[in-house]
Design a protein around this motif. Structure first.
Motif, PDB file in Angstrom:
ATOM      1  N   LEU A 263      -2.542   0.815 -11.785  1.00 35.59           N
ATOM      2  CA  LEU A 263      -1.106  -0.148 -12.505  1.00 35.59           C
ATOM      3  C   LEU A 263       0.541   0.212 -11.554  1.00 35.59           C
ATOM      4  N   THR A 264       0.184   1.647 -11.763  1.00 29.60           N
ATOM      5  CA  THR A 264       1.595   2.156 -10.479  1.00 29.60           C
ATOM      6  C   THR A 264       1.555   2.217  -9.282  1.00 29.60           C
ATOM      7  N   ARG A 265       0.464   2.373  -8.495  1.00 29.69           N
ATOM      8  CA  ARG A 265       0.386   2.478  -7.692  1.00 29.69           C
ATOM      9  C   ARG A 265       0.202   1.057  -7.146  1.00 29.69           C
TER      10      ARG A 265
ATOM     11  N   GLY B  44       0.878  -1.315  -0.129  1.00 27.84           N
ATOM     12  CA  GLY B  44       0.276   0.090   0.026  1.00 27.84           C
ATOM     13  C   GLY B  44       1.180   1.013  -0.369  1.00 27.84           C
ATOM     14  N   TRP B  45       2.271   0.743  -0.220  1.00 26.15           N
ATOM     15  CA  TRP B  45       3.013   1.903  -0.037  1.00 26.15           C
ATOM     16  C   TRP B  45       2.444   3.019  -0.643  1.00 26.15           C
ATOM     17  N   LEU B  46       2.726   2.181  -2.415  1.00 30.40           N
ATOM     18  CA  LEU B  46       2.570   3.537  -3.155  1.00 30.40           C
ATOM     19  C   LEU B  46       1.605   4.194  -4.061  1.00 30.40           C
ATOM     20  N   GLU B  47       0.214   4.384  -3.352  1.00 31.21           N
ATOM     21  CA  GLU B  47      -0.599   4.815  -2.887  1.00 31.21           C
ATOM     22  C   GLU B  47      -0.254   6.209  -3.084  1.00 31.21           C
ATOM     23  N   HIS B  48       0.410   6.366  -2.479  1.00 31.55           N
ATOM     24  CA  HIS B  48       0.555   8.168  -1.621  1.00 31.55           C
ATOM     25  C   HIS B  48       1.485   7.933  -3.313  1.00 31.55           C
TER      26      HIS B  48
ATOM     27  N   PHE C  40      10.405   4.339  -4.736  1.00 32.26           N
ATOM     28  CA  PHE C  40       8.911   4.827  -4.517  1.00 32.26           C
ATOM     29  C   PHE C  40       9.658   5.955  -5.568  1.00 32.26           C
ATOM     30  N   ALA C  41      10.055   6.256  -5.301  1.00 37.07           N
ATOM     31  CA  ALA C  41      10.248   7.863  -6.125  1.00 37.07           C
ATOM     32  C   ALA C  41       9.898   7.621  -7.347  1.00 37.07           C
ATOM     33  N   MET C  42      10.646   6.301  -8.396  1.00 38.80           N
ATOM     34  CA  MET C  42      10.421   6.748  -9.563  1.00 38.80           C
ATOM     35  C   MET C  42       8.907   6.410  -9.918  1.00 38.80           C
ATOM     36  N   GLN C  43       8.523   5.604  -9.349  1.00 43.67           N
ATOM     37  CA  GLN C  43       6.531   6.049  -9.162  1.00 43.67           C
ATOM     38  C   GLN C  43       6.049   7.190  -9.556  1.00 43.67           C
TER      39      GLN C  43
ATOM     40  N   SER D 157       7.296   3.326 -13.967  1.00 41.57           N
ATOM     41  CA  SER D 157       7.319   4.364 -14.313  1.00 41.57           C
ATOM     42  C   SER D 157       8.328   4.833 -14.476  1.00 41.57           C
ATOM     43  N   ALA D 158       9.069   5.401 -15.444  1.00 41.60           N
ATOM     44  CA  ALA D 158       9.576   5.941 -15.971  1.00 41.60           C
ATOM     45  C   ALA D 158       9.480   8.167 -16.530  1.00 41.60           C
ATOM     46  N   PHE D 159      10.703   8.796 -15.988  1.00 40.90           N
ATOM     47  CA  PHE D 159      10.518  10.314 -16.787  1.00 40.90           C
ATOM     48  C   PHE D 159      11.839  10.661 -17.237  1.00 40.90           C
TER      49      PHE D 159
END
Length: 386
Positions: free
Chosen positions: A115-117, A54-58, A90-93, A123-125
């Motif tokens: 999907l990413t959360r 659940g941490w990627l929800e943020h 985490f940061a890249m998501q 994901s990438a920037f």
């Protein structure tokens, strides 16, 4: 034991304190067993774990919800204190889909953020180019309008998660005007014809990094993020949110270095007394503690201002990133010095931190670029008030 008294500062609400405590416990229990020898595999495992629990929800927000910058900073600080690669994952998501959270259509958000959360897509920037690192306005990659499609041609480099990401937020020139006003943002999934990874870059603190080449790569018009010509604004808005989180990661590294140094000087004996009894050592510890607290104040001021509704926190975020990354480098260097020969031995935590911190003074706006930003913002405020 890391100092957590800063959580009582008025920048935070009860939900932030609760999150920090829960994440600290989770990181202590979950991160120690992840093998970093294969960086790509480790990043995939970390994203899966962060999503599963659940941490990627943020890391992203849908609809009218807003990204909470204090939460992002607390997560990055906590993860960095435990494991630099976990912070990176985490940061890249967040950075990779920040533009989708802030500017994506409901359809774009519905396609990618679930999907990413949840850790099901990485994901990438994709902003940096070989000849335009910090000079984003002079990017040369093109996206030519071809009726129902855009055709991408050009290169991106130093792209975090390059080669393993499932989706890229990419910036290319659509030609509405010269410079910054001629860039647009796009959502580009991996695996398209004409999209290739030409180099995997190796750095002192291993991370997945790559150079990407696009040769007549066709993407649908629906891949456009926001309006044509708004790419520079979108990129700067994303960095305005996430720049403070880079500072928070540096703070996490610095806190860990201070903890390692405290343990070392309390246990190491010199002439029958703890190393800490030497006044010179006490001076180093004092300087480290001041740098950590000063960094935290700048970081959470910027995050609180953004969460409180400030349209832009460019100056505050630049100050936080400049000071926190530069001072974290000094804190970690002192920790290495206090460890003596052990400080440069491969496998020691302070040696790992020494390698981890260096890139943070470069990416998302190098330290000297931040000085330019701060100076211009400060002068602009002065002239505007006269």
């Amino acid at each position: 034991m890391a100092d957590k008294s800063f959580l009582d500062w008025p920048f935070f609400e009860a939900r932030h304190r609760d999150l920090a405590e829960r994440l600290d416990a989770w990181a202590g229990a979950e991160l120690g067993g992840i093998d970093h020898s294969d960086v790509d595999a480790a990043c995939r495992e970390l994203v899966t774990a962060l999503g599963r629990d659940g941490w990627l929800e943020h890391s992203g927000a849908e609809g009218d919800a807003r990204l909470d910058v204090r939460t992002l900073c607390l997560i990055r600080e906590t993860l960095a204190r435990h494991d630099g690669l976990a912070d990176f994952a985490f940061a890249m998501q967040g950075l990779g889909t920040g533009a989708i959270s802030l500017f994506g259509s409901p359809e774009q958000q519905a396609e990618w953020l679930p999907l990413t959360r949840t850790g099901k897509a990485m994901s990438a920037f994709a902003l940096t180019e070989p000849q335009s690192g910090s000079d984003v306005a002079n990017a040369t990659m093109t996206a030519e309008d071809d009726g129902e499609h855009f055709i991408l041609n050009g290169e991106k480099t130093w792209i975090s998660n390059g080669g393993i990401a499932d989706v890229y937020t990419l910036f290319a020139r659509t030609g509405e005007a010269e410079g910054a006003r001629g860039l647009s943002a796009f959502i580009v999934p991996a695996g398209l014809k004409g999209f290739e990874v030409t180099e995997r870059q190796q750095v002192i603190a291993p991370h997945p990094l790559a150079t990407l080449r696009f040769t007549d790569c066709r993407i649908p018009k629906s891949a456009l993020l926001g309006e044509r010509g708004a790419g520079f604004k979108i990129a700067m808005s994303v960095l305005d949110v996430f720049r403070s989180t880079v500072a928070a990661a540096a703070l996490g590294f610095a806190r860990r270095a201070l903890d390692e140094a405290l343990a070392r000087v309390s246990e190491r004996q010199v002439q029958g007394a703890p190393l800490f009894e030497l006044q010179m050592v006490q001076g180093h510890i004092a300087d480290m503690a001041v740098d950590v607290d000063a960094s935290a104040l700048l970081i959470y001021r910027a995050a609180w201002a953004k969460d409180s509704g400030a349209a832009r926190v460019t100056r505050e975020a630049a100050m936080a990133k400049l000071f926190s990354t530069d001072q974290a480098q000094l804190v970690i260097d002192r920790a290495v010095q206090l460890h003596g020969g052990d400080g440069v031995r491969h496998g020691q935590k302070v040696e790992e931190l020494y390698r981890d911190i260096r890139a943070l003074r470069i990416y998302e706006g190098a330290s000297d670029v931040q000085r330019v930003v701060i100076a211009r913002q400060t002068m602009g405020a002065f002239l505007g008030g006269t």
